[in-house]
Design an enzyme around this catalytic site. Structure first.
Site, PDB file in Angstrom:
ATOM      1  N   VAL A 135       0.790  -1.239  -0.126  1.00  0.00           N
ATOM      2  CA  VAL A 135      -0.065  -0.006  -0.028  1.00  0.00           C
ATOM      3  C   VAL A 135       0.873   1.326  -0.014  1.00  0.00           C
ATOM      4  O   VAL A 135       1.824   1.364   0.887  1.00  0.00           O
ATOM      5  CB  VAL A 135      -0.834  -0.119   1.190  1.00  0.00           C
ATOM      6  CG1 VAL A 135      -1.836   1.315   1.117  1.00  0.00           C
ATOM      7  CG2 VAL A 135      -1.948  -1.323   1.186  1.00  0.00           C
ATOM      8  N   LYS A 136       0.718   2.162  -1.015  1.00  0.00           N
ATOM      9  CA  LYS A 136       1.531   3.318  -0.916  1.00  0.00           C
ATOM     10  C   LYS A 136       1.028   4.256  -0.141  1.00  0.00           C
ATOM     11  O   LYS A 136      -0.277   4.981  -0.457  1.00  0.00           O
ATOM     12  CB  LYS A 136       1.650   3.840  -2.349  1.00  0.00           C
ATOM     13  CG  LYS A 136       2.713   3.150  -3.329  1.00  0.00           C
ATOM     14  CD  LYS A 136       2.257   3.572  -4.761  1.00  0.00           C
ATOM     15  CE  LYS A 136       3.648   4.261  -5.365  1.00  0.00           C
ATOM     16  NZ  LYS A 136       3.751   4.588  -6.584  1.00  0.00           N
TER      17      LYS A 136
END
EC number: 2.2.1.2
Length: 371
Positions: free
Chosen positions: A141-142
């Protein structure tokens, strides 16, 4: 020299090659599978701009949009469904790479809604939602490295979720990112999470630094200033690597490593070259060092395969020279802190604008599908 030999050399030098692009068309045509098979690609990153491009060009999303319209999905649900479907399918395609590299590579990154970049709590909630929605162990997840993003990074890692920290421009902020990573792992360990399964990369942006600094040097216009064009980005990345080496040699890290943690790898992002006067592979050639990731657009990947000069480690031991380059930039009148602030604000705005475009595109497609 065979077409993929240079990519093989890069990979053998310890650099993980990731593709900075994803679309359903790329998945369905077999192109991504081909890049993984023939071009040493071992990961994929996406961002709101990439998804906005993918969804607005091509018919490969039409069928899913029609189905979502029939189910009465709103635009936010639809965007979530379209993007997580692509990421899930890409993650499945890369599953063997993930297994073969002990979980380090074979990763696909998906970004939290960039409109939340300045809201810690909402970022944490969205990161957990994305992790659940994609439901694959080999995603990242960025989360952007804004001031509000830092505590969100810690809290997300603490939940056992793997994180790709994005939009890092300055070494100072990068140090804060590493600190947030350590804190997240310490909390994860305290709550009984298996540290081995939590991975992280720190995406340090490269080409945009030269673009901004070069523009300012040209505005200054002196011979000294003009001679410094093209020096800032690589020097900045090399200083970041020196900070990485220093902090990952600390007693604090040793304790986490003994508990089974893997380091947060530096990732060179934004490695497509914007200035036609520069070699189109420079942000790959000049940043070769083992244990890093280079995520590149396909055009850069092709250029590297064709004519990159992979000459071994170009980063270790270069901090002194890099610092001198920064001193020269300061002497020429560049306010480097202001450069980084400008780039972070622009980066957040750019992704936010792309996200809005993505929502607008999908909204139109839903409306059409509903007739």
């Amino acid at each position: 020299m065979g077409n993929t030999d240079r990519l093989a050399q890069l990979s053998q030098a310890g650099v993980s090659i990731w593709l900075d692009d994803l679309s359903r068309q790329r998945l369905e045509s077999g192109n991504l599978a081909e890049l993984v098979r023939d071009k040493h690609v071992v990961g994929v990153t996406t961002n709101p701009t990439i998804f906005a491009n993918a969804v607005s060009h091509g018919e490969s999303y039409d069928e899913q949009v029609r189905a979502l319209a029939q189910h009465g999905a709103d635009v936010h649900e639809a965007v979530r469904e379209l993007t997580t479907t692509d990421v899930r399918n890409a993650a499945d395609l890369l599953r063997d790479v993930y297994t073969g590299t002990g979980g380090k590579d074979g990763r696909v990154s998906i970004e939290v809604d960039p409109g939340l970049a300045r809201d810690t709590d909402k970022t944490v909630a969205e990161a957990a939602d994305l992790w659940k929605a994609v439901d694959r162990p080999n995603i990242f997840v960025k989360i952007p490295a804004t001031e509000q993003g830092l505590p969100a990074i810690t809290r997300t890692l603490a939940e056992g979720i793997s994180v790709n920290v994005t939009l890092i421009f300055s070494v100072e902020r990068y140090r804060a990112v590493i600190d947030a990573f350590f804190a997240g792992l310490e909390q994860a360990k305290a709550s009984g999470h298996e540290l081995r399964s939590i991975q992280s990369v720190a995406s340090f942006f490269v080409s945009r630094v030269d673009t901004e600094v070069d523009k300012r040097l040209e505005a200054i216009g002196t011979d000294e200033a003009l001679a410094l064009r093209g020096e800032a980005a690589i020097a900045n990345a090399r200083l970041a690597y020196a900070a990485y080496e220093e902090l990952f040699a600390s007693p604090r890290w040793q304790q986490l490593r003994e508990a089974g943690a893997d380091p947060q790898r530096p990732l060179w992002a934004s490695t497509g070259v914007k200035n036609p006067d520069y070699s189109d592979t420079r942000y790959v050639d000049e940043l070769v060092v083992a244990g890093t990731v280079n995520t590149m657009p396909e055009k850069t990947l092709e250029a590297v395969a064709d004519h990159a000069r992979i000459e071994g480690d170009k980063v270790s031991g270069t901090a002194g020279q890099a610092q001198q380059a920064f001193d020269r930039l300061a002497a020429a009148g560049i306010d480097i802190s202001d450069v980084f602030l400008t780039l972070e604000n622009e980066g957040v705005e750019k992704f936010d604008k792309s996200w809005t475009e993505l929502l607008d595109t999908v909204n139109d497609q839903l409306a059409k599908a509903k007739g």
